[in-house]
Scaffold this motif. Structure first.
Motif, mmCIF file in Angstrom:
data_model
loop_
_atom_site.group_PDB
_atom_site.id
_atom_site.type_symbol
_atom_site.label_atom_id
_atom_site.label_comp_id
_atom_site.label_asym_id
_atom_site.label_seq_id
_atom_site.Cartn_x
_atom_site.Cartn_y
_atom_site.Cartn_z
ATOM 1 N N ASP A 26 6.697 -20.645 -28.031
ATOM 2 C CA ASP A 26 7.242 -21.457 -27.969
ATOM 3 C C ASP A 26 7.826 -22.608 -29.045
ATOM 4 O O ASP A 26 6.574 -22.578 -30.408
ATOM 5 C CB ASP A 26 5.471 -22.597 -27.436
ATOM 6 N N GLY A 27 9.204 -22.947 -30.096
ATOM 7 C CA GLY A 27 8.970 -23.778 -31.421
ATOM 8 C C GLY A 27 8.819 -22.289 -32.109
ATOM 9 O O GLY A 27 9.456 -20.987 -32.012
ATOM 10 N N LYS A 28 8.197 -22.099 -33.222
ATOM 11 C CA LYS A 28 8.362 -21.204 -34.363
ATOM 12 C C LYS A 28 6.456 -20.248 -33.953
ATOM 13 O O LYS A 28 6.034 -19.821 -34.624
ATOM 14 C CB LYS A 28 7.204 -21.853 -35.551
ATOM 15 N N SER A 52 14.739 -19.469 -18.672
ATOM 16 C CA SER A 52 16.232 -20.651 -19.039
ATOM 17 C C SER A 52 17.484 -19.731 -20.575
ATOM 18 O O SER A 52 15.915 -18.946 -21.364
ATOM 19 C CB SER A 52 15.963 -22.141 -19.137
ATOM 20 N N ASP A 53 18.223 -20.199 -20.345
ATOM 21 C CA ASP A 53 19.196 -20.246 -22.068
ATOM 22 C C ASP A 53 18.615 -20.282 -22.397
ATOM 23 O O ASP A 53 17.874 -21.569 -22.846
ATOM 24 C CB ASP A 53 21.293 -20.847 -21.038
ATOM 25 N N GLY A 54 18.489 -19.475 -23.567
ATOM 26 C CA GLY A 54 17.997 -20.138 -24.896
ATOM 27 C C GLY A 54 16.463 -19.644 -25.331
ATOM 28 O O GLY A 54 15.843 -19.869 -26.290
ATOM 29 N N ASP A 55 15.905 -18.888 -23.989
ATOM 30 C CA ASP A 55 14.293 -18.651 -24.173
ATOM 31 C C ASP A 55 14.239 -17.250 -24.798
ATOM 32 O O ASP A 55 15.177 -16.515 -25.275
ATOM 33 C CB ASP A 55 13.507 -18.318 -22.983
ATOM 34 N N GLY A 70 7.962 -10.081 -36.651
ATOM 35 C CA GLY A 70 8.304 -9.689 -37.087
ATOM 36 C C GLY A 70 9.616 -11.241 -36.770
ATOM 37 O O GLY A 70 9.370 -12.472 -35.889
ATOM 38 N N ALA A 71 10.730 -11.934 -37.168
ATOM 39 C CA ALA A 71 11.491 -13.140 -37.064
ATOM 40 C C ALA A 71 11.784 -13.284 -35.504
ATOM 41 O O ALA A 71 11.780 -11.672 -35.110
ATOM 42 C CB ALA A 71 12.642 -13.402 -37.997
ATOM 43 N N ALA A 72 11.671 -14.412 -34.946
ATOM 44 C CA ALA A 72 11.672 -14.252 -33.400
ATOM 45 C C ALA A 72 12.880 -15.734 -32.902
ATOM 46 O O ALA A 72 12.564 -16.110 -32.484
ATOM 47 C CB ALA A 72 10.211 -14.808 -33.111
ATOM 48 N N GLY A 73 14.469 -15.915 -33.949
ATOM 49 C CA GLY A 73 14.920 -16.704 -33.714
ATOM 50 C C GLY A 73 16.017 -17.122 -32.897
ATOM 51 O O GLY A 73 16.803 -15.242 -32.958
ATOM 52 N N PHE A 74 15.931 -17.367 -31.613
ATOM 53 C CA PHE A 74 16.833 -17.513 -30.446
ATOM 54 C C PHE A 74 18.556 -17.252 -31.079
ATOM 55 O O PHE A 74 19.584 -15.856 -30.955
ATOM 56 C CB PHE A 74 17.149 -18.620 -29.541
#
Length: 225
Positions: free
Chosen positions: A39-41, A56-59, A79-83
């Protein structure tokens, strides 16, 4: 036997049994795959299992293998978790969606045995059908998956090779138990009462000793009378 000696014996026996009854549980937690949502960061512990979650797409979804006592104590994926970074090379496509997955196999101390070597954490972008669940997305990028008869997720990408949600005692020994499932229930919820409370046998023993003690006191009074 005098009434005072009878009463003292009863109290001593009850004290010994109650000490066993209220002894603190030695369980340190459960070894299992926990399921997370981004959820966000920040990571949040999932309230439904991967097979009941339709992202959803982008989750961004995460999994972490570790020893945890419950959801409040569960260890988050590292670790990093950016879409955008995880799915940078996977363009959008009509009729499908992209789910970013962070899979953390944990550390050596969380491994089921000294011979198990957890793989390095990995990230993957799963392109799946629009109605696919998180479990479907995971299966598309991290086979083989292993589940037990209760649909508890036991292994991702074949790790670990054995075991599924074992209880880890304070002494390090493992005992089969119902671990926290990926639906977000507390670890060992169905088996925790045995770990934290007295057994029926102990309670029964306390009652019997108390009854015998009362009988002994009564007999002593009759003899005196």
């Amino acid at each position: 036997m005098t009434r005072g000696r009878c009463a003292g014996l009863v109290l001593a026996l009850l004290g010994a049994l109650l000490a066993v009854t209220v002894a603190p549980a030695q369980a340190a937690g459960y070894r299992y795959w926990s399921f997370w949502e981004r959820d966000g960061k920040a990571w949040s512990y999932a309230t439904t299992g991967p097979s009941q979650t339709t992202p959803s797409d982008g989750d961004v979804q995460g999994f972490r293998f570790a020893v945890s006592a419950d959801s409040a104590d569960a260890t988050q994926p590292r670790g990093a978790a950016g879409f955008d970074a995880i799915c940078a090379d996977t363009p959008a496509k009509d009729g499908s969606k992209r789910i970013a997955l962070v899979i953390d196999f944990g550390t050596a101390k969380d491994a089921p045995s000294a011979g198990d070597h957890p793989p390095k954490p990995r990230q993957a972008c799963a392109r799946v059908d629009e109605d696919a669940t998180t479990a479907d997305a995971l299966a598309s990028v991290a086979k083989p998956l292993r589940y037990n008869s209760n649909a508890l997720l036991c292994a991702i990408a074949g790790y670990p090779s054995t075991g599924c949600g074992e209880q880890v005692s304070g002494s390090g020994a493992d005992e089969p138990s119902s671990a926290q499932d990926s639906a977000g229930k507390s670890a060992g919820a169905s088996g925790s009462s045995g770990a934290h409370g007295p057994s029926v046998g102990v309670i029964t023993a306390v009652v019997l000793v108390a009854a015998l003690g009362v009988g002994a006191v009564w007999q002593a009074r009759r003899r005196r009378g």
